[in-house]
Design an enzyme around this catalytic site. Sequence first.
Site, short mmCIF file in Angstrom:
data_model
loop_
_atom_site.label_atom_id
_atom_site.label_comp_id
_atom_site.label_asym_id
_atom_site.label_seq_id
_atom_site.Cartn_x
_atom_site.Cartn_y
_atom_site.Cartn_z
CG HIS A 1 -25.96 -20.35 4.79
ND1 HIS A 1 -25.49 -19.20 5.41
CD2 HIS A 1 -24.88 -20.99 4.29
CE1 HIS A 1 -24.16 -19.14 5.26
NE2 HIS A 1 -23.77 -20.23 4.60
CB SER B 1 -20.59 -21.61 5.45
OG SER B 1 -21.26 -21.35 4.24
CD GLU C 1 -27.33 -16.95 7.29
OE1 GLU C 1 -27.57 -15.84 7.86
OE2 GLU C 1 -27.21 -17.06 6.06
#
Length: 285
Positions: free
Chosen positions: A191, A149, A218
């Site tokens: 994402h 992330s 993801e």
Amino acid sequence: MVVAVETQNSDSAESKDSAVKSSTGQLIIIGGAEDKEGDCTILREFVRRAGGREAKIVIMTVATSLPGEVGYDYRYIFENLGVELVDIVDTERREDGDNPDDLEVIENATGVFFTGGDQSRITELLKDSEIDKLLHKKLAQGLVIAGTSAGAAMMPEMMIVEGDSTTNPTIDSVILEPGMGFLPNVVIDQHFSQRGRIGRFVSALMQQSVPLGFGIDENTAIAVNGDEVDVLGEGSVTIVDVSSITHSNLDESLQDEALVICGAKLHILTSGYRFNLKQRECVVK
């Protein structure tokens, strides 16, 4: 925040001929929300590449506002995978980036893992610090650096800080700031499919003189080893190559006007497929 924009000219031979530079070490760049309770495929591969049970792992919690909780969770996972030496380095203040004890821990590491959180915290607290310099030095010597992330977003020279996930590409649909530069000459977004980030991703790519962008879903990752990029996990990696575009309206567009791009290449890869950074070609299994 400052929007950092470097205009790409589609007629520039230098832009068309630019290539991604890779280092001796390895990078595992995770699109976020990786599996932590099942097979842990991506985290398992990080451990394997970092030395398996003999790995010496350092967890960097700089991006998160919950360093104790997040650090403990990853330590538990890595120890369950058989790693006996797992340390946590938390840099809450700028001066922590020069801490001699943390530098010693990183010097002895075979793998460094950046957690998720806020990528701006990583650069604000670590960029140009002694830890930053040591990480680049160790990467050139074979260190494995992973990030999920926010820890993925900070990998390029210029990182996406935030952007509008619901719009088509415009100049003002994305905010860019200097990243940590572990993987130069690319754009990274995470994402990716889950948050519909194609618009801001293409905008970020067009505003820089770099040839490639990687949009990572993801529970999906790219593992970069030299010129080879392996796709890991359950989702897809969207690769956009603008090295040979034939037309763009970037120079004529106002901040909120839609961007046009002609002649770009699109690749969508899943686990088991590879991409060659030097040739900018897919390697079909």
